[in-house]
Design a protein around this motif. Structure first.
Motif, mmCIF file in Angstrom:
data_model
loop_
_atom_site.group_PDB
_atom_site.id
_atom_site.type_symbol
_atom_site.label_atom_id
_atom_site.label_comp_id
_atom_site.label_asym_id
_atom_site.label_seq_id
_atom_site.Cartn_x
_atom_site.Cartn_y
_atom_site.Cartn_z
ATOM 1 N N ILE A 1 0.827 -1.207 0.000
ATOM 2 C CA ILE A 1 0.000 0.000 0.000
ATOM 3 C C ILE A 1 0.865 1.262 0.000
ATOM 4 N N THR A 2 2.002 1.213 0.694
ATOM 5 C CA THR A 2 2.888 2.397 0.744
ATOM 6 C C THR A 2 3.899 2.399 -0.404
ATOM 7 N N GLU A 3 3.809 1.405 -1.282
ATOM 8 C CA GLU A 3 4.736 1.261 -2.421
ATOM 9 C C GLU A 3 6.186 1.200 -1.954
ATOM 10 N N GLY A 4 6.381 0.483 -0.857
ATOM 11 C CA GLY A 4 7.732 0.265 -0.350
ATOM 12 C C GLY A 4 8.287 1.395 0.494
ATOM 13 N N ARG A 5 7.494 2.431 0.761
ATOM 14 C CA ARG A 5 7.979 3.568 1.546
ATOM 15 C C ARG A 5 7.768 3.379 3.040
ATOM 16 N N GLY A 6 6.911 2.447 3.423
ATOM 17 C CA GLY A 6 6.592 2.251 4.833
ATOM 18 C C GLY A 6 7.766 1.682 5.621
ATOM 19 N N ILE A 7 7.942 2.188 6.833
ATOM 20 C CA ILE A 7 8.933 1.642 7.768
ATOM 21 C C ILE A 7 8.160 0.745 8.719
ATOM 22 N N PHE A 8 8.338 -0.561 8.565
ATOM 23 C CA PHE A 8 7.461 -1.537 9.209
ATOM 24 C C PHE A 8 8.199 -2.373 10.245
ATOM 25 N N ALA A 9 7.528 -2.602 11.363
ATOM 26 C CA ALA A 9 7.985 -3.592 12.345
ATOM 27 C C ALA A 9 6.745 -4.278 12.906
#
Length: 260
Positions: free
Chosen positions: A114-122
């Motif tokens: 959804i963020t097109e790879g921009r999300g910083i996820f944990a």
């Protein structure tokens, strides 16, 4: 759930100033001043603001830089919430920390897609590598205290710290962050690979031992000159030559029946 609005301050804020930048959402909606059912813990984060009933409304109105899910409500970070986060921030921080996997606020795949790879996820639960349509791959970081307690315990026991302060854990967090390389970040990792946990624990312990002697909270003296060798001497090794017990047999001649 917790949401944090945009802020251009670095670290070093007072507790009161820091609390102003953290907004909380519970089962009744946004925690604001004047709302009912506020215990002491919630009151610290209650701000002057109109009441909002849902997490989606809160995210849409406050436009935070980070959302942190800890309420064990699966799917709480909806597609709209993730899209909103991506529209407000170049690198939205989305932490879905609830366990088990079925209770995760969103999946790694949902966040990255959804963020097109921009999300910083944990996440609190483990998620597999995510490969986007354009070929980029991301390795979700699991925000697990397995990164923390072995190294903290090793450092504390080695130099016999009697009181474990918040600064010990801040020192630990800094040690873990120092081990995240640019290559790790490019892969979407927020933590070192879990396979390196023994090295991570060793480096945390060394940093804690250095902190303990610098701030006079260690109880082992004289102070060891080589802190790394000192910590290494306390590391438990699970390697054994053999688990087989030594066995001995009687000599054959001693086994003969004697005729007397």
């Amino acid at each position: 759930q917790g949401i944090q609005p945009k802020c251009d301050h670095g670290d070093g804020l007072s507790r009161k100033e820091a609390a102003k930048r953290i907004w909380m959402v519970d089962s009744k909606g946004l925690i604001v001043k004047g709302r009912s059912h506020l215990n002491h813990e919630k009151e610290e984060f209650a701000h002057e603001h109109p009441h909002l009933k849902t997490l989606e409304e809160a995210v849409h109105t406050i436009k935070p830089t980070a959302i942190i899910g800890v309420a064990a409500i699966g799917g709480a970070f909806t597609e709209k919430i993730i899209k909103d986060m991506a529209s407000y921030n170049e690198r939205p921080i989305i932490f879905a920390l609830s366990n088990p996997t079925s209770k995760a606020e969103c999946t790694a795949e949902q966040c990255y897609n959804i963020t097109e790879g921009r999300g910083i996820f944990a996440s609190g639960s483990p998620f597999s590598k995510v490969t986007l349509a354009d070929g980029r791959s991301f390795y979700p970081g699991q925000g697990n205290n397995a990164y923390v307690f072995p190294g903290v315990a090793l450092g504390i026991i080695a130099c016999r710290v009697r009181h474990i302060s918040d600064d010990i854990f801040l020192t630990t967090a800094e040690a873990i962050a120092d081990m995240v390389t640019e290559e790790h970040l490019a892969e979407g990792r927020l933590y070192p690979p879990l396979k390196s946990i023994r090295e991570v624990s060793f480096k945390i312990a060394v940093k804690i031992v250095n902190y303990a002697y610098k701030h006079n909270v260690a109880s082992v003296y004289p102070e060891p000159k080589d802190k790394e060798a000192f910590v290494l001497s306390h590391i438990y090794s699970p390697d054994y030559d053999s688990f087989t017990l030594d066995t001995y047999a009687w000599p054959q001649e001693a086994m003969n029946v004697q005729d007397v």
